[in-house]
Motif scaffolding. Structure first.
Motif, PDB file in Angstrom:
ATOM      1  N   ARG A 118       7.653   4.941   2.115  1.00 20.76           N
ATOM      2  CA  ARG A 118       6.309   3.955   1.608  1.00 20.76           C
ATOM      3  C   ARG A 118       5.658   3.918   3.180  1.00 20.76           C
ATOM      4  O   ARG A 118       6.201   3.288   4.131  1.00 20.76           O
ATOM      5  CB  ARG A 118       6.422   3.015   0.852  1.00 20.76           C
ATOM      6  N   VAL A 119       4.393   4.156   3.076  1.00 17.95           N
ATOM      7  CA  VAL A 119       3.499   3.302   4.312  1.00 17.95           C
ATOM      8  C   VAL A 119       2.458   2.426   3.755  1.00 17.95           C
ATOM      9  O   VAL A 119       2.044   2.716   2.803  1.00 17.95           O
ATOM     10  CB  VAL A 119       2.731   4.499   4.874  1.00 17.95           C
ATOM     11  N   SER A 120       2.221   1.333   4.378  1.00 15.32           N
ATOM     12  CA  SER A 120       1.432   0.360   4.037  1.00 15.32           C
ATOM     13  C   SER A 120       0.443  -0.244   4.980  1.00 15.32           C
ATOM     14  O   SER A 120       0.642  -0.014   6.187  1.00 15.32           O
ATOM     15  CB  SER A 120       2.346  -0.957   3.366  1.00 15.32           C
ATOM     16  N   ALA A 121      -0.682  -0.573   4.645  1.00 15.44           N
ATOM     17  CA  ALA A 121      -1.755  -1.180   5.536  1.00 15.44           C
ATOM     18  C   ALA A 121      -2.316  -2.193   4.617  1.00 15.44           C
ATOM     19  O   ALA A 121      -2.993  -2.091   3.603  1.00 15.44           O
ATOM     20  CB  ALA A 121      -2.668  -0.046   5.960  1.00 15.44           C
ATOM     21  N   TRP A 122      -2.573  -3.434   5.324  1.00 15.08           N
ATOM     22  CA  TRP A 122      -3.082  -4.549   4.498  1.00 15.08           C
ATOM     23  C   TRP A 122      -3.943  -5.425   5.604  1.00 15.08           C
ATOM     24  O   TRP A 122      -3.517  -5.390   6.867  1.00 15.08           O
ATOM     25  CB  TRP A 122      -1.945  -5.460   4.069  1.00 15.08           C
TER      26      TRP A 122
END
Length: 420
Positions: free
Chosen positions: A223-227
């Protein structure tokens, strides 16, 4: 809504909605679901070396909570409409003015904990395909605003939230929140910030805004995340994350959880300049019932880690007692988990964890240092009339040369009934 009114509402069965939304078209009533959770919580925290203006030497309380979850289905048609409800009830079992402020119960002007407190909140929802809009009482769980259900009752927020999963593996979310219901209060409040472990009560924000997404791929092992998160006129924060799980040879599973936060002041700069960059890494190796973790966490810049009060964060070395997120702090973690199903005792799990931090800029001269040792045991009854009852025991020893030392014990019982 008054406490007594909330108590009545909860008793009538109007409650919390944290279940997953149903599919549009299955029926407003037919797709409804509800659960009732009873939570009994004992919390004790001794301050053996008090630092700061509060000279209370102990916080110890015992309380009973009820969390009733309800979520409707959706009306038929290409656009489905529904309603969720959020209600909680807390009851004092034991407290005293000289040992309040555990986070379990609200404290009145006379220094005494309230006998009971509760809340009722509603959220309207609309769904088209795999996109959903909610307006009202919300419980987001995001890297920039983690769901912090670590006391008697969970917190919530008031505002608007949009989520979409139209692209396989990709979940996008955005929201605008205008107030918060704290975990040990019944009403709404404006949001404030925390810098590391210190609430910044001198400044309030009118809103928290967020946007971001998570993308799962590689058979959902990666999983990759950007917030992005913004506590208006106080701080804005960005987050990049990577999680990966890799089976090796059929007997081992290696894991990695990496994250990077970058924060600075926002708008009117109500708390002045904020300059924080935080990196964490938590690596794991699992074999049978054994899992070993090694973690590193570093704070960089001129400020401690910012967050919305009174939330935890997904920082790898943050635990519910110490955060290891003070200005310039560097910390290491060693953790060992064991699942006793490997010995033929399903439902019994344990965690032993040690975290050591140093290099803290305290503003008082000298290097700040802290350390914490945690022991956690949990058991879920597997069969019989009490099947599903979960018991958790936590013992903590936390020591520091710039903040109060803590010896802590928690005993929590949880049981959930599926009503329909």
């Amino acid at each position: 809504m008054s406490n007594r009114g909330c108590v009545t509402a909860v008793a009538l069965g109007i409650g919390v909605a944290v279940t997953q939304p149903a599919c549009a078209g299955e029926g407003l009533i037919e797709g409804s679901s509800a659960t009732l959770q009873a939570r009994n919580y004992y919390f004790s925290r001794d301050f053996s070396d008090i630092v700061g203006p509060n000279k209370q030497s102990k916080a110890e309380e015992w309380a009973q909570g009820f969390i009733l979850n309800f979520a409707s289905g959706y009306t038929p048609g290409p656009v489905g409409f529904g309603v969720d409800a959020i209600g909680v009830l807390g009851l004092k079992l034991d407290s005293s003015p000289d040992r309040t402020n555990t986070g379990l119960l609200p404290v009145g002007g006379d220094g005494r904990a309230a006998d009971d407190y509760g809340r009722l909140g509603l959220a309207g929802k609309m769904k088209f395909s795999k996109t959903e809009l909610k307006l009202g009482e919300l419980q987001p769980n995001l890297p920039v605003l983690a769901f912090s259900d670590i006391r008697l009752l969970p917190p919530s927020y008031q505002g608007t939230a949009l989520s979409s999963s139209e692209i396989p593996g990709l979940t996008l979310q955005a929201g605008h929140l205008t107030s918060t219901h704290l975990r040990n209060e019944g009403g709404d409040e404006k949001m404030i910030a925390m810098l590391s472990y210190q609430p910044q009560r001198q400044a309030q924000s009118d809103a928290f805004n967020y946007a971001g997404g998570d993308y799962d791929f590689n058979a959902k092992r990666t999983r990759v995340s950007a917030w992005y998160g913004q506590l208006e006129d106080i701080y804005q924060q960005r987050f990049l994350g990577l999680k990966h799980s890799q089976p090796i040879g059929g007997d081992w599973v290696l894991g990695a959880n990496l994250g990077y936060f970058d924060a600075n002041e926002d708008g009117k700069k109500l708390l002045g300049k904020i300059d924080n960059r935080a990196f964490f890494s938590l690596l794991s190796a699992k074999h049978g019932g054994h899992t070993v973790y090694v973690g590193y966490q570093g704070m960089y810049g001129d400020s401690a880690f910012p967050r919305v009060f009174a939330n935890i964060s997904p920082l790898g070395n943050e635990v519910p007692t110490y955060e290891f997120a003070s200005t310039d702090e560097r910390s290491w973690q060693l953790r060992y988990d064991y699942d006793f199903v490997a010995l033929g005792v399903p439902g019994l799990v344990s965690t032993v964890r040690y975290i050591d931090g140093d290099n803290v800029t305290t503003g008082q001269g000298g290097e700040g240092k802290d350390r914490e040792r945690d022991i956690d045991l949990g058991y879920t009854v597997q069969s019989g009339p009490l099947a599903g009852l979960n018991v958790r025991v936590r013992n903590v020893m936390a020591r520091s040369n710039y903040r109060s030392d803590i010896d802590e014990n928690r005993l929590v019982f949880n049981y959930t009934w599926k009503l329909f």
